[in-house]
Design a protein around this motif. Structure first.
Motif, PDB file in Angstrom:
ATOM      1  N   ILE A  58      31.821  52.784  -6.518  1.00  0.00           N
ATOM      2  CA  ILE A  58      30.483  52.250  -6.787  1.00  0.00           C
ATOM      3  C   ILE A  58      30.575  50.836  -7.357  1.00  0.00           C
ATOM      4  O   ILE A  58      29.801  49.951  -6.981  1.00  0.00           O
ATOM      5  CB  ILE A  58      29.727  53.180  -7.755  1.00  0.00           C
ATOM      6  N   VAL A  59      31.541  50.607  -8.250  1.00  0.00           N
ATOM      7  CA  VAL A  59      31.704  49.283  -8.855  1.00  0.00           C
ATOM      8  C   VAL A  59      32.165  48.263  -7.819  1.00  0.00           C
ATOM      9  O   VAL A  59      31.631  47.147  -7.730  1.00  0.00           O
ATOM     10  CB  VAL A  59      32.694  49.348 -10.035  1.00  0.00           C
ATOM     11  N   TRP A  62      29.270  47.724  -5.108  1.00  0.00           N
ATOM     12  CA  TRP A  62      27.910  47.799  -5.644  1.00  0.00           C
ATOM     13  C   TRP A  62      26.942  46.954  -4.820  1.00  0.00           C
ATOM     14  O   TRP A  62      25.767  47.317  -4.663  1.00  0.00           O
ATOM     15  CB  TRP A  62      27.883  47.373  -7.110  1.00  0.00           C
ATOM     16  N   TRP A  66      23.552  48.382  -3.294  1.00  0.00           N
ATOM     17  CA  TRP A  66      22.291  47.730  -3.654  1.00  0.00           C
ATOM     18  C   TRP A  66      21.547  47.257  -2.409  1.00  0.00           C
ATOM     19  O   TRP A  66      20.328  47.454  -2.299  1.00  0.00           O
ATOM     20  CB  TRP A  66      22.572  46.571  -4.597  1.00  0.00           C
TER      21      TRP A  66
END
Length: 269
Positions: A58-59, A62, A66
């Protein structure tokens, strides 16, 4: 061995192996045998620290998450195809996981199954590498036909057998279906997010009473979580670059050698 050191070592194992085609669950099971601790006492630990590795995806991605989220609200076709492909690939593991969770958990304590699966999985990787015809589809997860996404999801279910490797099954299955290498790897990473979140949630719900009654050391879990997150950050970036340039044969040979050594040791002790 001090508990903190055990937590750090298991966090490193999880972070190193979650996204490589070598089976993180299998390595954690073999680590329990090698280090000589009771695996059931660390079951919650092993489940929760997987979320550290998932957080790394996710990091690192991201911006993609998004952009897809904004695209879904804006009715962007590419974003919807991206999300639908993930949902389609995720669906088979939901159905089979709910139906066979008891049988799956029964295999988690069998280190011999892990060793055999490591060897057979390594052989399968070498065969697919030799026979795969190369990419026949444009790059990008949104470009995958829905049928191919479903195929990857069905193949992912093989990883319910410990030692098979979720990432290995999805990546090699995608390659066999003509998906480009980088897309296959990234699809495996993104698919890990709902799959592992679902598996963790199901396990925590099923064993919630045991967790409430047990003396769970959340400090050790926190250490393992952070370690697996940091190690996975490095591994993902390195792995994507590697598979874009080279094949998967080194991982296959590692599986065969490690699985063979583990099998001989388990049978001889």
């Amino acid at each position: 061995m001090p508990l903190i050191l055990t937590a750090i070592l298991l966090g490193i194992v999880e972070g190193l192996t979650e996204f490589l085609p070598v089976s993180s669950t299998g390595h954690l099971i073999l680590a329990s045998e090698l280090l000589g601790y009771r695996a059931e006492q660390w079951a919650t630990f092993n489940v929760v620290i997987q979320l550290g590795a998932i957080l790394a995806v996710i990091v690192l991605y991201w911006r993609t998450f998004w952009a897809v989220a904004l695209g879904l609200f804006g009715r962007d076709g590419t974003s919807w195809r991206f999300a639908l492909n993930l949902l389609i690939a995720f669906a088979p593991s939901v159905v089979l996981g709910l139906l066979f969770i008891d049988a799956i958990e029964g295999l988690l304590g069998n280190a011999i199954v892990v060793a055999i699966a490591l060897v057979l999985g390594g052989i399968a990787i070498l065969v697919i590498e030799a026979l795969a015809r190369g990419s026949t589809l444009p790059p990008g997860i949104a470009s995958l036909p829905y049928g191919r996404a479903l195929g990857v999801g069905l193949i992912q279910c093989l990883a319910m057998v410990p030692g098979v490797s979720r990432s290995g099954a999805t990546i090699m299955g995608a390659l066999a279906m003509g998906v480009e290498r980088r897309t296959a790897a990234e699809f495996s990473f993104f698919l890990a997010v709902p799959t592992m979140l679902g598996a963790t949630t199901l396990s925590l719900i099923k064993h919630g009473d045991d967790l409430a009654a047990a003396n769970v050391d959340w400090g050790l879990i926190g250490i393992g979580f952070v370690v697996s997150f940091i190690v996975a950050l490095v591994v993902i970036k390195w792995f994507v670059g590697l598979v874009s340039r080279r094949g998967f044969a080194p991982f296959a040979w590692y599986r065969i050698v490690a699985g063979s050594i583990a099998l001989v040791w388990l049978l001889a002790r």
